[in-house]
Design a protein around this motif. Structure first.
Motif, mmCIF file in Angstrom:
data_model
loop_
_atom_site.group_PDB
_atom_site.id
_atom_site.type_symbol
_atom_site.label_atom_id
_atom_site.label_comp_id
_atom_site.label_asym_id
_atom_site.label_seq_id
_atom_site.Cartn_x
_atom_site.Cartn_y
_atom_site.Cartn_z
ATOM 1 N N ASN A 25 0.959 -1.174 -0.112
ATOM 2 C CA ASN A 25 -0.034 -0.014 0.078
ATOM 3 C C ASN A 25 0.941 1.150 0.114
ATOM 4 O O ASN A 25 0.387 2.431 0.082
ATOM 5 C CB ASN A 25 -1.126 -0.106 1.199
ATOM 6 C CG ASN A 25 -1.648 -1.135 1.148
ATOM 7 O OD1 ASN A 25 -2.369 -1.706 0.085
ATOM 8 N ND2 ASN A 25 -2.349 -1.527 2.623
ATOM 9 N N ARG A 26 2.275 0.928 0.242
ATOM 10 C CA ARG A 26 3.156 2.083 0.099
ATOM 11 C C ARG A 26 2.626 3.112 1.064
ATOM 12 O O ARG A 26 2.781 4.455 1.051
ATOM 13 C CB ARG A 26 3.044 2.912 -1.246
ATOM 14 C CG ARG A 26 3.622 2.148 -2.403
ATOM 15 C CD ARG A 26 3.762 2.960 -3.648
ATOM 16 N NE ARG A 26 4.913 3.740 -3.478
ATOM 17 C CZ ARG A 26 6.346 3.288 -3.963
ATOM 18 N NH1 ARG A 26 6.449 2.282 -4.115
ATOM 19 N NH2 ARG A 26 7.251 4.075 -3.579
ATOM 20 N N ASP A 27 2.467 2.651 2.354
ATOM 21 C CA ASP A 27 2.110 3.525 3.324
ATOM 22 C C ASP A 27 3.179 3.415 4.433
ATOM 23 O O ASP A 27 3.428 2.618 5.369
ATOM 24 C CB ASP A 27 0.886 2.477 4.443
ATOM 25 C CG ASP A 27 0.360 3.455 5.553
ATOM 26 O OD1 ASP A 27 1.012 4.346 5.918
ATOM 27 O OD2 ASP A 27 -0.774 3.020 5.965
ATOM 28 N N GLY A 28 4.113 4.668 4.313
ATOM 29 C CA GLY A 28 5.421 4.936 5.076
ATOM 30 C C GLY A 28 4.948 5.026 6.655
ATOM 31 O O GLY A 28 5.772 4.276 7.379
ATOM 32 N N PRO A 29 4.247 5.706 7.057
ATOM 33 C CA PRO A 29 4.012 5.873 8.521
ATOM 34 C C PRO A 29 3.485 4.305 9.224
ATOM 35 O O PRO A 29 4.033 4.325 10.317
ATOM 36 C CB PRO A 29 2.988 6.671 8.721
ATOM 37 C CG PRO A 29 3.027 7.870 7.326
ATOM 38 C CD PRO A 29 3.453 6.765 6.391
ATOM 39 N N ALA A 30 2.728 3.713 8.554
ATOM 40 C CA ALA A 30 2.197 2.395 9.198
ATOM 41 C C ALA A 30 3.420 1.491 9.333
ATOM 42 O O ALA A 30 3.843 0.569 10.046
ATOM 43 C CB ALA A 30 1.260 1.999 8.373
ATOM 44 N N ALA A 31 4.393 1.448 8.224
ATOM 45 C CA ALA A 31 5.546 0.770 8.216
ATOM 46 C C ALA A 31 6.622 0.814 9.225
ATOM 47 O O ALA A 31 6.916 0.197 9.782
ATOM 48 C CB ALA A 31 6.392 0.619 6.746
ATOM 49 N N LEU A 32 6.641 2.327 9.662
ATOM 50 C CA LEU A 32 7.603 2.825 10.407
ATOM 51 C C LEU A 32 7.164 2.341 11.779
ATOM 52 O O LEU A 32 7.818 1.899 12.880
ATOM 53 C CB LEU A 32 7.504 4.277 10.613
ATOM 54 C CG LEU A 32 8.659 4.870 11.687
ATOM 55 C CD1 LEU A 32 9.906 4.393 11.349
ATOM 56 C CD2 LEU A 32 8.246 6.579 11.669
ATOM 57 N N GLU A 33 5.740 2.406 12.280
ATOM 58 C CA GLU A 33 5.043 1.891 13.589
ATOM 59 C C GLU A 33 5.587 0.299 13.675
ATOM 60 O O GLU A 33 5.815 0.061 14.904
ATOM 61 C CB GLU A 33 3.662 2.168 13.466
ATOM 62 C CG GLU A 33 3.289 3.493 13.708
ATOM 63 C CD GLU A 33 4.036 4.165 14.884
ATOM 64 O OE1 GLU A 33 4.114 3.504 16.055
ATOM 65 O OE2 GLU A 33 4.603 5.558 14.791
#
Length: 463
Positions: A25-33
């Motif tokens: 999904n190219r969801d950077g904030p979620a990946a960081l968490e």
């Protein structure tokens, strides 16, 4: 402990599944968490299990600052592989977020062309100049290992002026390891070091030059790793100032950086000696790359082993007459090979330390020859006695004793000399010494056992 291991595996597995979704999904904030829920060891494991495209995408969606934090937790080889997959501009943004020493360590593992492109893409001129300055040093010298930004003051400053400056710029100094202050003259030449304790407990009007420890121990920026290791082994300092030939302070080389670099060098030598070309491989690397690296070392060994096996084929008749020799052939070659590998290790170590030069052949011959004669006789007597007692034939014992003694002497001489020859030929001794030594000791061992046995077949009848 077992429970912790199971929990760790489950944590990594869950994180991988969740990361795959966020990457898709190219969801950077979620990946960081998700990454923040893992300790740095689990981060390494998770990244090693992601495919190359997913790793590249993850770094891109995290942003340069968070990507740099992740890279700092990874093994250097993992970080290098990821940086290689990025554009020069993207790689420069990420590396610029890392401490200069970490970014330059990664750059050293890239090709010169790629490294220069990345450095040129660094936007901040001061950061670019600092990165270029460190990268220009040869790998492993003091200049490449130093940490920049030591806290310095002029020797004419007073204690009060120094304390005031430290207080006013506390935020700037907070990320530095301030245990000593470095005292310079007007030309930037290091003249002394000042302990914080002495500074705080002294009257404010006293000048720094009256409190400092004059003429501190320093290292030249071009000092090689072997000499640095020796200095830190003799002097139990946490770090030493690095100066140029004019005595101007350039930075500080900490003990842990030298120890880390030494460990990395030794690990690389071990991998090369084990047949891992280029001294680095991780199972997360592409299958094709790993196969080529290993085959480039294994394939030539087929030819070398065929050459050794040809000795047995040429003496097949002797082997058929004395079947017991088949038991001792691998023992003689293996024991001699072990002795030779010991000599290889000592030569490579002395070459690394600068104790030995490629032209010191006679020194090696005398020193290793003496050890080879003594150890060869001892090992030969042990194995020869076993052969005699086993088959009740003293001549079988004599064959084994002679072959093992002579082959041990030959193997330690070869093991000591081959690294010197390879070093002179500009070939890495750690990579090439092993196959050459193994083939020679096998061929000579087989030839000695079968050749000596052939000369006394009548005495060995029925063994």
């Amino acid at each position: 402990m077992e429970t912790e291991t199971v929990e760790t595996k489950e944590n990594v597995a869950l994180a991988l599944r969740a990361l795959s979704v966020t990457i898709e999904n190219r969801d950077g904030p979620a990946a960081l968490e998700i990454i923040k829920t893992l300790d740095w060891e689990d981060q390494r494991r998770a990244m090693s299990r992601l495919s190359y495209p997913d790793s590249e995408t993850l770094i891109q969606i995290l942003g340069s600052e968070d990507a740099a934090k992740l890279l700092s937790h990874l093994a250097e080889a993992q970080a290098v592989d990821i940086i290689e997959s990025l554009s020069s501009e993207n790689a420069a943004e990420i590396l610029n977020e890392l401490p200069t020493e970490e970014s330059t360590n990664i750059l050293r593992e890239l090709s010169d062309e790629d490294a220069e492109e990345i450095i040129a893409a660094v936007s901040d001129a001061e950061d670019r100049a600092e990165m270029q300055r460190i990268w220009d040093y040869d790998d492993g010298v003091a200049g490449s290992l130093m940490r920049g930004g030591p806290v310095t003051f002029l020797q004419k400053s007073t204690v009060g002026e120094v304390i005031t400056d430290l207080g006013e710029h506390a935020e700037d100094y907070s990320d530095r390891d301030v245990q000593y202050l470095y005292v310079l003259d007007d030309d930037g030449v290091l003249t002394g070091v000042l302990r914080l304790r002495d500074l705080v407990l002294s009257p404010r009007h006293i000048r720094v030059q009256d409190l400092m420890i004059p003429d501190p121990i320093t290292v030249i920026d071009t000092m090689p790793l072997e000499e640095l290791s020796d200095v830190f082994e003799k002097k139990k300092y946490f770090g030493l100032p690095v100066v140029d030939l004019a005595g101007k302070l350039l930075g500080v080389v900490p003990r842990d950086a030298v120890e880390h670099e030494t460990a990395e060098e030794q690990a690389g030598m071990f991998l090369q000696a084990s047949g891992i070309v280029n001294g680095e491989e991780l199972r997360s690397m592409p299958l094709r790359e790993r196969c080529i690296k290993r085959l480039s070392w294994l394939a030539p060994n087929i030819v070398l082993n065929i050459a050794a096996a040809s000795i047995i084929a040429a003496n097949e008749a002797t082997l058929q007459e004395v079947i017991a020799l088949a038991v001792f052939l691998p023992i003689v070659s293996d024991m001699s090979g072990c002795s030779g590998n010991q000599a290889v290790a000592v030569s490579i170590r002395e070459l690394t330390l600068g104790i030995l030069r490629p032209g010191d052949y006679w020194r090696v011959i005398i020193k290793e020859g003496t050890v080879g004669i003594i150890n060869g006789i001892v090992l030969g007597l042990i194995l020869g006695s076993i052969a005699t007692l086993w088959k009740g034939n003293v001549f079988l014992g004599l064959v084994v004793f002679t072959a093992l003694s002579l082959n041990t002497i030959l193997s330690v001489l070869l093991g000591g000399l081959v690294p010197l020859f390879l070093k002179r030929m500009k070939v890495d001794p750690a990579l090439a010494s092993g196959p050459i030594l193994t083939t020679c000791t096998d061929m000579c061992g087989f030839l000695l056992v079968l050749g000596i046995a052939s000369s006394m077949l009548e005495k060995l009848a029925g063994v």
